[in-house]
Write a protein that holds these residues in place. Structure first.
Motif, PDB file in Angstrom:
ATOM      1  N   GLU A 119       0.869  -1.163   0.000  1.00 10.34           N
ATOM      2  CA  GLU A 119       0.000   0.000   0.000  1.00 10.34           C
ATOM      3  C   GLU A 119       0.906   1.212   0.000  1.00 10.34           C
ATOM      4  O   GLU A 119       1.950   1.217   0.641  1.00 10.34           O
ATOM      5  CB  GLU A 119      -0.910   0.003   1.232  1.00 10.34           C
ATOM      6  CG  GLU A 119      -2.011   1.032   1.180  1.00 10.34           C
ATOM      7  CD  GLU A 119      -3.026   0.851   2.299  1.00 10.34           C
ATOM      8  OE1 GLU A 119      -2.980   1.625   3.279  1.00 10.34           O
ATOM      9  OE2 GLU A 119      -3.859  -0.079   2.193  1.00 10.34           O
ATOM     10  N   LEU A 123      -0.813   7.109   1.190  1.00  9.19           N
ATOM     11  CA  LEU A 123      -2.237   6.949   1.447  1.00  9.19           C
ATOM     12  C   LEU A 123      -2.505   7.313   2.907  1.00  9.19           C
ATOM     13  O   LEU A 123      -1.654   7.087   3.776  1.00  9.19           O
ATOM     14  CB  LEU A 123      -2.682   5.514   1.180  1.00  9.19           C
ATOM     15  CG  LEU A 123      -2.885   5.119  -0.275  1.00  9.19           C
ATOM     16  CD1 LEU A 123      -3.160   3.629  -0.382  1.00  9.19           C
ATOM     17  CD2 LEU A 123      -4.038   5.910  -0.891  1.00  9.19           C
ATOM     18  N   SER A 126      -4.664   4.242   8.154  1.00  7.08           N
ATOM     19  CA  SER A 126      -5.945   3.605   8.452  1.00  7.08           C
ATOM     20  C   SER A 126      -5.974   3.138   9.906  1.00  7.08           C
ATOM     21  O   SER A 126      -4.962   3.163  10.615  1.00  7.08           O
ATOM     22  CB  SER A 126      -6.152   2.399   7.531  1.00  7.08           C
ATOM     23  OG  SER A 126      -5.216   1.376   7.846  1.00  7.08           O
ATOM     24  N   ARG A 233      -5.001  17.272   2.823  1.00  7.54           N
ATOM     25  CA  ARG A 233      -6.105  16.543   2.204  1.00  7.54           C
ATOM     26  C   ARG A 233      -5.602  15.760   1.002  1.00  7.54           C
ATOM     27  O   ARG A 233      -4.717  16.224   0.279  1.00  7.54           O
ATOM     28  CB  ARG A 233      -7.201  17.510   1.783  1.00  7.54           C
ATOM     29  CG  ARG A 233      -7.784  18.302   2.968  1.00  7.54           C
ATOM     30  CD  ARG A 233      -8.992  19.121   2.552  1.00  7.54           C
ATOM     31  NE  ARG A 233      -9.542  19.824   3.704  1.00  7.54           N
ATOM     32  CZ  ARG A 233      -9.359  21.118   3.950  1.00  7.54           C
ATOM     33  NH1 ARG A 233      -8.647  21.847   3.106  1.00  7.54           N
ATOM     34  NH2 ARG A 233      -9.900  21.688   5.014  1.00  7.54           N
ATOM     35  N   PRO A 234      -6.169  14.569   0.768  1.00  7.06           N
ATOM     36  CA  PRO A 234      -5.737  13.774  -0.384  1.00  7.06           C
ATOM     37  C   PRO A 234      -6.001  14.498  -1.698  1.00  7.06           C
ATOM     38  O   PRO A 234      -6.986  15.231  -1.839  1.00  7.06           O
ATOM     39  CB  PRO A 234      -6.592  12.500  -0.275  1.00  7.06           C
ATOM     40  CG  PRO A 234      -7.038  12.442   1.156  1.00  7.06           C
ATOM     41  CD  PRO A 234      -7.181  13.873   1.576  1.00  7.06           C
ATOM     42  N   ASP A 237      -5.335  11.670  -6.776  1.00  7.12           N
ATOM     43  CA  ASP A 237      -4.817  10.299  -6.762  1.00  7.12           C
ATOM     44  C   ASP A 237      -5.036   9.604  -5.429  1.00  7.12           C
ATOM     45  O   ASP A 237      -4.625   8.450  -5.246  1.00  7.12           O
ATOM     46  CB  ASP A 237      -3.323  10.299  -7.102  1.00  7.12           C
ATOM     47  CG  ASP A 237      -2.506  11.191  -6.172  1.00  7.12           C
ATOM     48  OD1 ASP A 237      -3.070  11.753  -5.204  1.00  7.12           O
ATOM     49  OD2 ASP A 237      -1.290  11.333  -6.412  1.00  7.12           O
ATOM     50  N   GLY A 238      -5.666  10.299  -4.469  1.00  3.21           N
ATOM     51  CA  GLY A 238      -5.931   9.706  -3.166  1.00  3.21           C
ATOM     52  C   GLY A 238      -4.782   9.809  -2.186  1.00  3.21           C
ATOM     53  O   GLY A 238      -4.906   9.361  -1.042  1.00  3.21           O
ATOM     54  N   LEU A 239      -3.661  10.394  -2.622  1.00  3.03           N
ATOM     55  CA  LEU A 239      -2.479  10.484  -1.775  1.00  3.03           C
ATOM     56  C   LEU A 239      -2.428  11.829  -1.048  1.00  3.03           C
ATOM     57  O   LEU A 239      -2.821  12.863  -1.586  1.00  3.03           O
ATOM     58  CB  LEU A 239      -1.207  10.306  -2.611  1.00  3.03           C
ATOM     59  CG  LEU A 239      -1.122   9.023  -3.442  1.00  3.03           C
ATOM     60  CD1 LEU A 239       0.219   8.974  -4.175  1.00  3.03           C
ATOM     61  CD2 LEU A 239      -1.297   7.784  -2.573  1.00  3.03           C
TER      62      LEU A 239
END
Length: 301
Positions: A119, A123, A126, A233-234, A237-239
């Motif tokens: 992963e 990111l 979590s 904030r991401p 690309d979600g990163l």
């Protein structure tokens, strides 16, 4: 939950040192004071061994977990966490992570808690990432460290958290706590008056003896609060943008990063815990010249 983490770490370390799989810690240090805060600067001469090992390691093989201090070529295809060296592997932790000895440790018992499946390091963290860290902190205390991206000192894209024991001279958030609000409730956000860069301290319920599931929940909530306070904030690309995170003794510290190095000295999360690391002895004077706080501010915002 495993209760014998320290015994397991020490047993694996002794065997790995005897076989040569684990490099011994070799460092010299000096103290510096800046704005009333006490810092330690360590010259880690053993990292020259790491550089040689990285240069000689072909892609697809395992050389253990590298530390976040640059030097020597980086092979983008080399991932030491998918198939970690069995001689450095302490064992599974949580449901998605494995605890691995850092092959070139910055201190004794220096661990990497790596996800079993790949992963991206940038990111958002979590709950399972925090749960693995909280499981170790519940029984052994210590400090959790995270380098979000290359600009934050990460040497690998594969998501991993680092852990160091709560030992004299190791990274700690206690140097900051006298100037933080003593009565801040859980989830409260604060700034430290001496830190000249963007940052957020969050009060969290995570320390030795705190139930790991409870700690994981408060760490995830605290991380989200810090990101909101700092506008981390991401992207599409979600990163996330590059950042460092430290968790210790009931506090979380999050700092956005602008670049990896100050005058060729890599700054990772551990440096913001009051212990800075250099590759060459003369780099200590570069930090002394400007002071540790300005050296750290140079890689933040």
């Amino acid at each position: 939950m495993r209760k014998d983490w320290i015994a397991a770490i020490d047993a694996r370390s002794a065997a790995a040192l005897a076989s040569g799989a684990l490099q011994p810690v070799a460092a010299e240090q000096t103290g510096m004071e800046d704005a009333g805060l006490r810092f330690i600067v360590r010259w880690v001469s053993s990292l020259a061994v790491k550089d040689a090992a990285k240069a000689a390691t072909p892609a697809g093989t395992s050389a253990g977990a590298p530390v976040a201090i640059p030097g020597g070529p980086r092979d983008p295809n080399f991932n030491p966490f998918l198939n970690p060296d069995p001689e450095l592997t302490v064992g599974p932790i949580g449901i998605e992570h494995v605890a691995i000895l850092n092959k070139f440790p910055l201190c004794e018992r220096h661990l990497v808690l790596a996800r079993r499946e790949f992963e991206e390091q940038l990111l958002p963290l979590s709950r399972s990432d925090f749960a693995a860290l909280a499981e170790l902190i519940e029984v052994a205390g210590g400090i959790g460290l995270y380098n979000g991206g290359t600009a934050a000192g990460a040497s690998q894209r594969h998501k991993h958290v680092q852990w160091m024991p709560d030992t004299e001279g190791n990274a700690s958030l206690r140097l900051y706590t006298p100037a933080l609000p003593a009565g801040l409730p859980e989830g409260g956000v604060a700034r430290h008056p001496a830190l000249p860069m963007q940052h957020a301290f969050v009060r969290v319920c995570c320390a030795r003896g705190v139930d790991a599931p409870t700690a994981a929940d408060t760490l995830l909530a605290g991380f989200r609060q810090a990101c909101e306070a700092l506008q981390l904030r991401p992207g599409a690309d979600g990163l996330l943008p590059p950042f460092n995170l430290l968790v210790h003794d009931g506090w979380m510290l999050v700092l956005p990063r602008s670049q990896e190095c100050f005058e060729g000295i890599s700054m990772s999360a551990v440096c913001f815990g009051g212990t800075l690391y250099t590759r060459q002895r003369e780099q200590i004077e570069s930090i002394r010249r400007v002071g540790p706080l300005q050296a750290l501010a140079a890689v933040g915002y």
